[in-house]
Design a protein around this motif. Structure first.
Motif, short mmCIF file in Angstrom:
data_model
loop_
_atom_site.label_atom_id
_atom_site.label_comp_id
_atom_site.label_asym_id
_atom_site.label_seq_id
_atom_site.Cartn_x
_atom_site.Cartn_y
_atom_site.Cartn_z
N CYS A 120 0.85 -1.07 0.13
CA CYS A 120 -0.12 0.01 -0.03
C CYS A 120 0.84 1.21 0.10
O CYS A 120 1.93 1.33 -0.66
CB CYS A 120 -0.83 -0.26 1.32
N HIS A 168 1.99 0.04 6.44
CA HIS A 168 0.90 -0.67 5.84
C HIS A 168 1.41 -2.03 5.43
O HIS A 168 2.33 -2.22 4.64
CB HIS A 168 0.29 0.01 4.87
N CYS A 216 -3.63 -4.39 5.46
CA CYS A 216 -4.18 -3.98 3.99
C CYS A 216 -4.23 -5.28 3.20
O CYS A 216 -3.58 -6.22 3.15
CB CYS A 216 -3.31 -2.78 3.19
N CYS A 240 -7.88 1.39 0.84
CA CYS A 240 -7.07 2.25 2.03
C CYS A 240 -7.24 3.77 1.89
O CYS A 240 -7.65 4.40 2.80
CB CYS A 240 -5.53 1.95 2.39
ZN LIG Z 1 -3.28 0.45 3.28
#
Ligand SMILES: [Zn+2]
Length: 293
Positions: free
Chosen positions: A61, A86, A106, A132
């Motif tokens: 992410c 993340h 994530c 996200c």
């Molecule tokens: Zn994320």
């Protein structure tokens, strides 16, 4: 393979011609340090990547996108905030307790993709980021990838795994011509406010502005874009061109667009109001012409 993160699977080391004996020797001497089952790191490995792998996954992410920013893709735009690490968890972590810490877990849409390297590729990171980030932030990030790297939308989609309908729709709002995150966000917000927006409109014969709404040209200052002499000179040359063609120019900073948008929108509306155009035309010296002499 993101070998420059300093975190490797044993498989990756084998692919780099490390024999089992080499690995054993390096572990004994402390050149390679175990991180998790099947993973080792160098002494100088990136701490965020080490944390993600030790937590049971890969850096993904916005974390992976920031990593790529500092490893060869410096023009990728990543939205501010999102300070946690993340992590996209490996399927081996399914049902296991998740370690505590400043992590955000994530996952992209569809079947989870296997974790085979410590930092997710740009497409896989974007797949996670689609769930996200806000749609606006995501589109701006993808714009910057399309504009500054060799990735195309079909290439990204091919590596992403399943592309959900919502993600396909967001790809439809992307524009590879965008020169900065500021410009992308301004474009998306102007469109959302009902304006018809032209991207990179031509001025004179060789110049382009960032955006155009009616007779108003909008120039967006990406932070990085203001630093060099050539940009400064080009900006001034563009200003002269716009004067010749009687455009109006509004210059927006990163902070204007990100944090003071309501005020910007009010100003854009005031400038593009149809009665204002009439006033402008009435005052147009070309129209007054000989009558005033
Ligand atoms: Zn994320």
């Amino acid at each position: 393979m993101t070998s420059d993160s300093g975190v490797y699977t044993l498989k990756e080391l084998a692919a780099m011609d490390w024999s089992p004996d080499d690995i054993t020797r390096a572990r004994r001497s402390g050149t390679l340090i175990p991180v998790a089952h099947g993973w080792v790191r160098s002494a100088t490995a990136d701490p965020r990547v080490v944390a993600a792998v030790a937590a049971g996954g890969a850096l993904s992410c916005v974390g992976a996108l920031r990593f790529h920013q500092t490893h060869g893709s410096s023009e990728i735009w990543v939205p501010p905030g999102y300070t946690e690490t993340h992590v996209r968890l490996s399927k081996h972590m399914k049902g296991r307790p998740r370690p505590s810490g400043p992590f955000r877990w994530c996952q992209g849409y569809g079947q989870p993709l296997p974790v085979v390297t410590a930092v997710d590729s740009i497409p896989i990171a974007l797949g996670c980021a689609a769930r996200c980030l806000t749609a606006e932030e995501w589109v701006a990030t993808v714009d910057s990838v399309l504009n500054s790297t060799d990735w195309t939308i079909p290439d990204i989609q091919a590596e992403m795994g399943r592309v959900a309908r919502a993600v396909t729709a967001m790809f439809g709002r992307c524009d590879a011509r965008s020169q900065s995150g500021t410009e992308s966000i301004a474009r998306l917000r102007l469109i959302a406010a009902g304006f018809e927006v032209e991207v990179q409109p031509g001025i004179g014969t060789h110049e382009h502005a960032d955006l155009r709404v009616g007779a108003l040209l909008i120039e967006c200052d990406g932070r990085a874009y203001h630093s060099d002499v050539e940009t400064f000179r080009n900006d001034r040359r563009r200003d002269r061109m716009t004067m010749i063609d009687r455009w109006m120019t509004m210059r927006l900073t990163y902070d204007d667009v990100l944090y003071h948008w309501d005020g910007v929108l009010e100003d854009v509306r005031a400038v593009t109001r149809s009665d204002r155009h009439r006033i402008r035309r009435d005052n147009d010296p070309r129209r007054r012409g000989t009558a005033s002499i």
